[in-house]
Design a protein around this motif. Structure first.
Motif, PDB file in Angstrom:
ATOM      1  N   GLN A 312       0.846  -1.319  -0.053  1.00 33.81           N
ATOM      2  CA  GLN A 312      -0.087   0.028   0.025  1.00 33.81           C
ATOM      3  C   GLN A 312       1.044   1.422   0.019  1.00 33.81           C
ATOM      4  N   ASP A 313       0.542   2.145  -0.681  1.00 31.32           N
ATOM      5  CA  ASP A 313       1.329   3.525  -1.143  1.00 31.32           C
ATOM      6  C   ASP A 313       0.679   4.474   0.018  1.00 31.32           C
ATOM      7  N   ALA A 352     -10.186   2.132  -2.475  1.00 31.00           N
ATOM      8  CA  ALA A 352      -9.242   2.891  -3.625  1.00 31.00           C
ATOM      9  C   ALA A 352      -8.018   1.860  -3.619  1.00 31.00           C
ATOM     10  N   GLN A 355      -4.017   3.236  -4.815  1.00 25.70           N
ATOM     11  CA  GLN A 355      -3.995   4.387  -5.073  1.00 25.70           C
ATOM     12  C   GLN A 355      -2.994   5.015  -3.435  1.00 25.70           C
ATOM     13  N   ASN A 374      -6.910  10.314  -0.037  1.00 24.34           N
ATOM     14  CA  ASN A 374      -6.666   9.398  -1.051  1.00 24.34           C
ATOM     15  C   ASN A 374      -7.608   9.520  -2.358  1.00 24.34           C
ATOM     16  N   THR A 375      -6.734   9.560  -3.597  1.00 23.42           N
ATOM     17  CA  THR A 375      -7.566   9.834  -4.756  1.00 23.42           C
ATOM     18  C   THR A 375      -8.398   8.439  -5.022  1.00 23.42           C
ATOM     19  N   VAL A 376      -9.541   8.653  -5.664  1.00 22.25           N
ATOM     20  CA  VAL A 376     -10.551   7.566  -6.121  1.00 22.25           C
ATOM     21  C   VAL A 376     -10.777   7.658  -7.552  1.00 22.25           C
ATOM     22  N   PRO A 377     -10.240   6.802  -8.577  1.00 20.69           N
ATOM     23  CA  PRO A 377     -10.236   6.922  -9.832  1.00 20.69           C
ATOM     24  C   PRO A 377     -11.853   6.692 -10.238  1.00 20.69           C
ATOM     25  N   ARG A 381     -14.817   4.073  -8.732  1.00 20.95           N
ATOM     26  CA  ARG A 381     -15.501   4.646  -7.671  1.00 20.95           C
ATOM     27  C   ARG A 381     -16.938   3.992  -7.508  1.00 20.95           C
ATOM     28  N   PRO A 430       0.403  14.530  -1.966  1.00 22.80           N
ATOM     29  CA  PRO A 430      -0.966  13.851  -2.310  1.00 22.80           C
ATOM     30  C   PRO A 430      -2.105  14.511  -1.311  1.00 22.80           C
ATOM     31  N   ALA A 437     -10.941  12.762  -4.958  1.00 23.44           N
ATOM     32  CA  ALA A 437     -10.652  12.192  -3.728  1.00 23.44           C
ATOM     33  C   ALA A 437     -11.511  11.922  -2.833  1.00 23.44           C
TER      34      ALA A 437
END
Length: 457
Positions: A312-313, A352, A355, A374-377, A381, A430, A437
């Protein structure tokens, strides 16, 4: 008369097989009947051939008319009797009728043997006696007809009757062996079923005893916990009463000498520490053996490292505070913070995947603020929204509220910006990335221990 286990009716409570199963059983039954009839026909034909060859050897081409008539009757009656042997498989006592054609036909002996064997399956002595008597009578008649056809008489009637009795006795004995075997198999199956039921009953009894034992153990543990709680109540009441008494003395004894005041303060401090120690000891004893230890500030870093090891990033920033300060702020604050970090890591991994997740823990103006983004593409989604129930964030919001804090969780998109990287200077964060996000921000009041210590001093 006793009934045969083979011919006994099925219990009324037994479920009938489906239509296809009944058809298969009927076909199998018809096949067995056909096999019995064909076997009797083949053996009977062999016997008829032997009788014909014996007559041919005796008379040659000058075969007397009576002998020829007897041979024709023998073949006809024997063929009918042998064909009837198969369909009469379920005829019960009517199988004794298969013995009667033996009075006119020697080739009917296979049918007579099958009929006597079926009667012998019942293992009834009276039926055996009837079968032997019928065989003796038919043997006597057949011998008489044979002597009449040959036109000469002999005194071998006794031998012929004994031969018929031996033949009938062998057939009945064969049937009795089959019946005994069927009864033995049924008995063994019944014993096996009874043993299985007894084994299952014994297992259920053992399970009941085990449950009862566990219930008694749980009851004993509950009683001990209740006793510990009562002891804690008595002990804490004693210490708190001493603290209240000495604190009351300090409140209205303004003329107390400094030395005595210090002694009273030392007594209050000692009682407070003793009460705190006993409370901690009792609460530790009341916790279950497999209970997870309370998290600390270092535990937050361990969670981050574990998440990174799993791919996980995650990025964590401490601003204005560190794990040691969070530990010093109190167990309620650090436990809530650790639970919140774990919930945010789980949400990001579930909703996510792949991400980046940015976490920021900041202490400013008497408030500890935890921010997560955190971003959610777009392509994940919708699927992500269907995975979770939202109960994790609901429970986290309730925990924060009980501690006097606030929490916000919503989809967000911020303008681009920069953040400061300690090693490389300005770098993108980020938290400030201009992408769709999900952002969570919670604020917890920071306990002001220093101000309280100064007031006490």
């Amino acid at each position: 008369m006793t009934s045969s286990p083979v011919d006994a009716p099925a219990p009324s409570g037994v479920d009938h097989p489906p239509a296809r199963g009944r058809l298969v059983r009927r076909l199998a039954e018809a096949g067995r009947m056909l096999v019995v009839s064909l076997a009797c026909l083949v053996v009977g034909a062999c016997l008829a051939l032997i009788l014909f060859l014996a007559a041919w050897d005796t008379y040659g081409e000058s075969l007397p008319g009576r002998v020829g008539l007897a041979l024709v009757i023998d073949v006809g009656v024997g063929a009918v009797a042998n064909l009837a042997a198969g369909p009469m498989r379920r005829a019960g006592l009517w199988n004794l009728l298969l013995v009667v054609p033996g009075a006119l036909s020697g080739s009917a002996l296979p049918a007579a043997a099958v009929g006597l064997a079926r009667v012998g399956v019942r293992r009834d002595r009276r039926l055996d006696a009837i079968g032997l008597s019928l065989a003796a009578v038919t043997g006597l008649i057949f011998t008489s007809i044979d002597r009449w056809a040959q036109g000469k008489w002999s005194s071998t009637f006794v031998f012929d009757i004994l031969l018929s009795l031996v033949f009938a006795g062998a057939a009945l004995l064969w049937g009795r062996v089959r019946g005994t075997r069927a009864v033995l198999i049924t008995s063994l199956r019944s014993q096996a079923a009874t043993a299985q039921r007894e084994r299952e009953a014994l297992e259920r009894e053992h399970e009941a005893l085990a449950r009862e034992h566990r219930a008694l153990v749980a009851q004993a543990e509950s009683e001990q916990r209740a006793a510990i709680a009562r002891d804690m109540h008595d002990s804490l009441s004693h210490h708190l009463s001493l603290i209240a008494m000495h604190a009351g003395a300090l409140s209205y004894r303004a003329d107390m000498p400094p030395e005595q005041m210090r002694d009273v303060s030392a007594t209050i401090l000692a009682d407070a520490r003793a009460a705190n120690s006993e409370l901690r000891h009792v609460l530790s004893a009341l916790r279950t053996d497999d209970a997870e230890p309370l998290p600390t500030g270092a535990h937050i870093g361990e969670q981050i490292e574990r998440a990174r090891a799993e791919g996980q990033d995650v990025r964590l920033e401490w601003i204005g505070t560190d794990p040691h300060d969070v530990d010093a702020a109190g167990s309620a604050l650090v436990v809530t913070l650790a639970r919140a970090v774990r919930e945010l890591l789980t949400n990001a991994r579930k909703h996510a995947p792949g991400q980046p997740l940015a976490l920021r823990i900041a202490h400013e103006a008497g408030t500890l603020r935890l921010t997560s983004r955190n971003t959610v593409p777009e392509d994940v989604r919708t699927a992500a929204s269907e995975l979770g129930s939202g109960l994790g964030l609901t429970g986290l919001r309730e925990r924060v509220r009980l501690l006097g804090g606030t929490m916000r969780a919503e989809a967000a998109a911020t303008e681009g910006g920069t953040d400061t990287d300690d090693d490389n200077g300005p770098a993108e964060s980020p938290l400030d990335a201009p992408a769709p996000a999900f952002e969570v921000e919670l604020s917890l009041p920071w306990p002001d221990h220093r101000a309280r210590d100064e007031d006490d001093a």
